[in-house]
Design an enzyme around this catalytic site. Structure first.
Site, PDB file in Angstrom:
ATOM      1  N   ARG A  57      44.397  32.383  46.365  1.00 27.42           N
ATOM      2  CA  ARG A  57      43.400  33.543  46.505  1.00 27.42           C
ATOM      3  C   ARG A  57      42.149  32.956  47.342  1.00 27.42           C
ATOM      4  NH1 ARG A  57      40.565  34.290  42.180  1.00 27.42           N
ATOM      5  NH2 ARG A  57      42.061  34.657  40.661  1.00 27.42           N
ATOM      6  N   TYR A 110      32.339  56.285  59.818  1.00 23.20           N
ATOM      7  CA  TYR A 110      33.921  56.652  59.365  1.00 23.20           C
ATOM      8  C   TYR A 110      33.819  57.295  58.183  1.00 23.20           C
ATOM      9  CZ  TYR A 110      38.460  54.731  58.475  1.00 23.20           C
ATOM     10  OH  TYR A 110      39.995  54.836  57.785  1.00 23.20           O
ATOM     11  N   ASP A 182      29.513  48.395  61.561  1.00 22.09           N
ATOM     12  CA  ASP A 182      31.093  48.490  61.876  1.00 22.09           C
ATOM     13  C   ASP A 182      31.251  48.399  63.308  1.00 22.09           C
ATOM     14  OD1 ASP A 182      33.810  49.666  62.210  1.00 22.09           O
ATOM     15  OD2 ASP A 182      33.411  51.002  60.517  1.00 22.09           O
ATOM     16  N   LYS A 207      42.798  47.524  63.809  1.00 27.25           N
ATOM     17  CA  LYS A 207      42.980  47.973  65.128  1.00 27.25           C
ATOM     18  C   LYS A 207      43.161  47.289  65.991  1.00 27.25           C
ATOM     19  CE  LYS A 207      41.903  51.676  62.579  1.00 27.25           C
ATOM     20  NZ  LYS A 207      40.322  52.016  62.066  1.00 27.25           N
TER      21      LYS A 207
HETATM   22  C1  LIG Z   1      40.144  52.517  60.908  1.00 18.56           C
HETATM   23  C2  LIG Z   1      38.577  52.142  60.657  1.00 18.56           C
HETATM   24  C3  LIG Z   1      38.191  51.587  59.493  1.00 18.56           C
HETATM   25  C4  LIG Z   1      39.030  51.363  58.218  1.00 18.56           C
HETATM   26  O1  LIG Z   1      39.828  50.245  58.355  1.00 18.56           O
HETATM   27  P1  LIG Z   1      41.274  50.270  57.518  1.00 18.56           P
HETATM   28  O2  LIG Z   1      41.827  48.968  57.898  1.00 18.56           O
HETATM   29  O3  LIG Z   1      42.210  51.446  57.938  1.00 18.56           O
HETATM   30  O4  LIG Z   1      40.904  50.580  56.203  1.00 18.56           O
HETATM   31  C5  LIG Z   1      36.743  51.577  59.283  1.00 18.56           C
HETATM   32  N1  LIG Z   1      36.085  51.634  60.333  1.00 18.56           N
HETATM   33  C6  LIG Z   1      36.511  52.247  61.616  1.00 18.56           C
HETATM   34  C7  LIG Z   1      35.522  52.733  62.702  1.00 18.56           C
HETATM   35  C8  LIG Z   1      37.743  52.755  61.740  1.00 18.56           C
HETATM   36  O5  LIG Z   1      38.182  53.263  62.746  1.00 18.56           O
END
Ligand SMILES: *Cc1c(COP(=O)(O)O)cnc(C)c1O
Length: 397
Positions: A57, A110, A182, A207
């Site tokens: 972990r 988001y 973010d 992403k």
């Molecule tokens: C997709 C996304 C997230 C969340 O990511 P996940 O891996 O799908 O949980 C957070 N912030 C932004 C800007 C995103 O596009």
């Protein structure tokens, strides 16, 4: 001498300690890790901050290589890993607030970030105030004595507003408020968060870092000041990630620079083509002057990518459906940052729940595109025939 970003993307995290001389680190799967002696076991147990094998972990050499790569590329003192971007956001906020505290949250966050604040933070007795992404100096009037976190996301989700991060960070730091970003769109490469006053930079590595639409992964990199607290939060919440996914993310980093460059080049061609379409009101691409905060993008970012939106002159759900349903190359689905093109539509009425104080009040439908690595001519052809279906549907009522 610090290396350029492209060199970093090739070399970051490739410490022989993790790779054992292979170009890529082996995928090391572990729950139990065996110690030779009582003393070795004691050493590994005591120091939670060290990247030493202790228990699955807490990470294996595959994780350590990726964590090191992220901190070399994005900056900061360390990188905590989470099973998704959403988990990285939730845990980063949770690490620094307690009952009675207050969060300033950008209104263009988001959607699951908003839901986390409205449900989990509320339940914990932490108050959230949403602010306009373009607020600038005005943020001062929203700061309370109990404000702990200023959360930013730039560009904003769907509507793409680019924030003045250095201005907001400076004001927040006057009040000892932690600045979180973010940074998923910037991907750690096109926006260097720690040069602009950010304390914790969060990414959905799902992403562009993954880049192939086949992993879920979240990262949070932090300044030295906040690293211990963030790392402990991650550990105590039992957050852990499969070494296979981490391996894929690390592999993704090696081609991240060239992918982003191509996504950006393709995206800009299509954005400029869309800007001339009679159906389109305006294009929200940070590189174009028609995007709110374009001046901050020019000042602070070193490049773009393939994700942007455009707003149609009218809202005509039936015609929008005709456009979306018949696409050949654009897939319809959530997420972005993979090699393939995607399309999604948001009708103006949906912003009533997505925004509380910065509702863009569009009269037309917003369409978000992720431009992939296909031939641009094929994508334009696809959009062109989409507009033909759109216009035919309007004509037919
Ligand atoms: C997709 C996304 C997230 C969340 O990511 P996940 O891996 O799908 O949980 C957070 N912030 C932004 C800007 C995103 O596009």
């Amino acid at each position: 001498m610090p290396h350029g970003k492209k060199t970093q993307m090739v070399t970051a995290g490739r410490d022989p300690k993790w790779t054992q001389g292979v170009v890529n680190p082996p995928v090391q799967r572990a729950s139990t890790i065996l110690f030779d002696t009582v003393a070795d076991k004691k050493k590994a147990t005591i120091n939670r901050a060290n990247k030493t094998l202790f228990y699955g972990r807490r990470g294996t050499n595959t994780h350590f290589a990726f964590q090191q790569a992220m901190t070399e590329i994005e900056g900061g003192a360390g990188c905590a890993l989470f099973p998704s971007g959403a988990a990285a956001i939730a845990n980063s906020i949770l690490a620094f607030v307690e009952t009675g505290d207050h969060i300033l949250m950008v209104d263009t966050c988001y959607e699951p970030t908003r839901d986390f604040c409205n449900v989990i933070m509320k339940k914990m007795g932490v108050e959230t105030t949403y602010y306009d992404p373009m607020i600038g100096e005005g943020i001062r009037s929203l700061i309370q004595p109990n404000t702990k976190v200023l959360f930013t996301e730039s560009p904003g989700s769907i509507t793409m507003e680019v924030q003045d991060i250095p201005k907001l960070s400076n004001i927040a730091h006057e009040h000892d408020i932690i600045v979180m970003l973010d940074n998923t769109w910037g991907a750690g490469v096109n926006f260097s968060p720690f040069d602009y006053g950010v304390d914790i930079s969060i990414q959905a590595a799902t992403k562009y870092i993954g880049g192939h639409s086949d992993i879920m992964l979240g990262t949070a990199t932090s300044t030295a000041e906040h690293w211990d607290q963030l790392r402990e939060q991650c550990y105590l919440m039992g957050q852990c990630v499969s070494p296979d996914d981490v391996y894929m993310a690390l592999r993704g980093i090696r081609t991240l620079g060239i992918r982003l460059k191509q996504h950006d080049e393709n995206g800009l061609k299509i954005a400029n083509w869309l800007a001339k379409r009679p159906e389109v009101d305006h294009v929200r691409h940070p590189s174009l002057a028609s995007c709110p905060g374009h001046e901050f993008f020019k000042r602070d970012f070193s490049g773009g990518n393939g994700l942007f939106s455009f707003v149609l002159k009218h809202s005509h759900p039936k015609a929008t459906t005709a456009l979306l349903d018949g696409m050949t190359h654009f897939g319809m689905g959530y997420s972005w940052g993979g090699f393939e093109s995607l399309i999604l539509a948001t009708e103006p009425s949906s912003f009533n729940s997505l925004r509380t104080i910065a509702n863009p009040q569009f009269s037309g439908t917003l369409i978000r595109l992720h431009i992939g690595l296909e031939d641009v001519e094929d994508l334009i052809q696809d959009l062109e025939t989409g507009f033909e279906r759109y216009n035919a549907a309007i004509k037919n009522g």
